[in-house]
Design a protein around this motif. Structure first.
Motif, PDB file in Angstrom:
ATOM      1  N   SER A 199     119.969  38.663  48.931  1.00 52.70           N
ATOM      2  CA  SER A 199     120.100  39.774  47.987  1.00 52.70           C
ATOM      3  C   SER A 199     118.820  40.596  47.954  1.00 52.70           C
ATOM      4  O   SER A 199     117.846  40.303  48.635  1.00 52.70           O
ATOM      5  N   SER A 200     118.834  41.633  47.117  1.00 58.11           N
ATOM      6  CA  SER A 200     117.685  42.540  47.012  1.00 58.11           C
ATOM      7  C   SER A 200     116.797  42.215  45.815  1.00 58.11           C
ATOM      8  O   SER A 200     115.965  43.035  45.420  1.00 58.11           O
ATOM      9  N   SER A 201     116.910  41.018  45.242  1.00 56.38           N
ATOM     10  CA  SER A 201     116.200  40.701  43.998  1.00 56.38           C
ATOM     11  C   SER A 201     114.695  40.554  44.173  1.00 56.38           C
ATOM     12  O   SER A 201     113.959  40.554  43.194  1.00 56.38           O
ATOM     13  N   MET A 202     114.218  40.422  45.433  1.00 58.62           N
ATOM     14  CA  MET A 202     112.776  40.252  45.651  1.00 58.62           C
ATOM     15  C   MET A 202     112.166  41.420  46.427  1.00 58.62           C
ATOM     16  O   MET A 202     111.031  41.310  46.914  1.00 58.62           O
ATOM     17  N   TYR A 203     112.887  42.526  46.562  1.00 58.38           N
ATOM     18  CA  TYR A 203     112.259  43.723  47.128  1.00 58.38           C
ATOM     19  C   TYR A 203     111.104  44.123  46.222  1.00 58.38           C
ATOM     20  O   TYR A 203     111.192  43.944  45.013  1.00 58.38           O
ATOM     21  N   PRO A 204     109.987  44.665  46.703  1.00 56.09           N
ATOM     22  CA  PRO A 204     109.696  45.029  48.091  1.00 56.09           C
ATOM     23  C   PRO A 204     109.088  43.896  48.915  1.00 56.09           C
ATOM     24  O   PRO A 204     108.775  44.090  50.076  1.00 56.09           O
ATOM     25  N   THR A 205     108.928  42.696  48.314  1.00 50.91           N
ATOM     26  CA  THR A 205     108.264  41.592  49.014  1.00 50.91           C
ATOM     27  C   THR A 205     109.150  40.980  50.087  1.00 50.91           C
ATOM     28  O   THR A 205     108.737  40.807  51.239  1.00 50.91           O
ATOM     29  N   LEU A 206     110.366  40.619  49.702  1.00 47.51           N
ATOM     30  CA  LEU A 206     111.350  40.045  50.613  1.00 47.51           C
ATOM     31  C   LEU A 206     112.559  40.955  50.663  1.00 47.51           C
ATOM     32  O   LEU A 206     112.963  41.507  49.626  1.00 47.51           O
ATOM     33  N   VAL A 207     113.146  41.122  51.840  1.00 49.50           N
ATOM     34  CA  VAL A 207     114.291  42.003  51.995  1.00 49.50           C
ATOM     35  C   VAL A 207     115.505  41.205  52.449  1.00 49.50           C
ATOM     36  O   VAL A 207     115.378  40.097  52.991  1.00 49.50           O
ATOM     37  N   GLY A 229     112.108  38.078  39.444  1.00 49.60           N
ATOM     38  CA  GLY A 229     112.232  38.728  40.743  1.00 49.60           C
ATOM     39  C   GLY A 229     111.302  39.929  40.802  1.00 49.60           C
ATOM     40  O   GLY A 229     111.047  40.579  39.781  1.00 49.60           O
ATOM     41  N   ASP A 230     110.770  40.241  41.978  1.00 53.31           N
ATOM     42  CA  ASP A 230     109.912  41.425  42.110  1.00 53.31           C
ATOM     43  C   ASP A 230     110.706  42.713  41.929  1.00 53.31           C
ATOM     44  O   ASP A 230     110.143  43.737  41.535  1.00 53.31           O
ATOM     45  N   ASN A 231     111.987  42.682  42.230  1.00 52.60           N
ATOM     46  CA  ASN A 231     112.867  43.820  41.970  1.00 52.60           C
ATOM     47  C   ASN A 231     113.371  43.659  40.535  1.00 52.60           C
ATOM     48  O   ASN A 231     114.485  43.193  40.290  1.00 52.60           O
ATOM     49  N   ARG A 232     112.529  44.035  39.585  1.00 51.97           N
ATOM     50  CA  ARG A 232     112.664  43.616  38.195  1.00 51.97           C
ATOM     51  C   ARG A 232     114.012  43.944  37.546  1.00 51.97           C
ATOM     52  O   ARG A 232     114.513  43.163  36.736  1.00 51.97           O
TER      53      ARG A 232
END
Length: 230
Positions: free
Chosen positions: A39-47, A182-185
């Motif tokens: 998923s996109s929950s850790m963008y921009p760190t993990l994609v 998550g980084d994608n807050r």
């Protein structure tokens, strides 16, 4: 009798392969594992499409195939990217560890405050769209910020047009538990929704990628992400 004989022959003919599978399972359970970021929950760190390497000995030695801690090696730290089993349903998740036992945490309009200290936020410009929430998932405005608070030094994404929990607390993290975000807050199901995470549910630390495949581009490899540090 025929079935028993057949089973013995099958094992005898494939014992080398079966031993290899068993060893691989032991390694993945006790030493190191790899997971797909779905998923996109850790963008921009993990994609999406990243395969991350999880160091299962970063914090604890566990009884293989269980959450039973045999020996504690080191304590998880603020800012670590970790994998854990969700306390809600057991699904394996990867998030950033934000607060440790004893911390008092609150969030005010997307801004973290830990033990009375406010995080600093700086806008990041020129971020590659490949590191932002895909347009097929969200078409609104995305702001990429650098979040800074002690060991917390990383990028986050906020999406003003999306309904999300932007404020909570203050709450005190209980002994033996941790708060994950998550980084994608505004696009992450984390401790704001599933609660604190007990230490025994943490399955390891992520420091590096194995490789990454781009699902929006015929699953071609993202060459620049092979072996990249997190």
């Amino acid at each position: 009798m025929l079935n028993t004989s057949y089973a013995k022959k099958l094992f005898s003919d494939n014992k080398g392969f079966l031993l290899f599978l068993f060893c691989m399972l032991m390694v993945r359970s006790a030493l190191a594992d790899w997971y797909l970021v779905p998923s996109s929950s850790m963008y921009p760190t993990l994609v999406e499409g990243d395969r991350v390497i999880c160091d299962r000995l970063a914090y604890d030695v566990k009884l293989p195939f269980t959450d039973v801690i045999l020996k504690q090696l080191s304590d998880p730290q603020r800012g670590d990217v970790v994998t854990f089993s969700s306390p809600e349903d057991g699904v394996r998740l990867v998030k950033r560890l934000i607060a440790v036992p004893g911390d008092v945490v609150e969030m005010k309009d997307e801004h973290l405050v830990i033990n009375g200290v406010k995080a600093d936020y700086q806008m990041l410009a020129g971020v590659d769209k490949k590191h932002m929430t895909p347009e097929r998932e969200y078409q609104g405005e995305q702001l990429v910020l650098h979040e800074s608070l002690g060991a917390l030094q990383h990028g986050i994404i906020v999406m003003p047009g999306k309904i999300a929990m932007r404020s909570f607390g203050p709450v005190k993290v209980p002994e033996g538990q941790y708060l994950m975000l998550g980084d994608n807050r505004d696009n992450s199901k984390d401790s704001r929704y599933i609660g604190f995470v007990k230490r025994e549910l943490i399955t390891g630390q992520v420091k590096r990628l194995l490789f990454s495949l781009d699902g929006d581009n015929y699953y071609l490899p993202r060459w620049e992400r092979i072996g990249a540090a997190v």
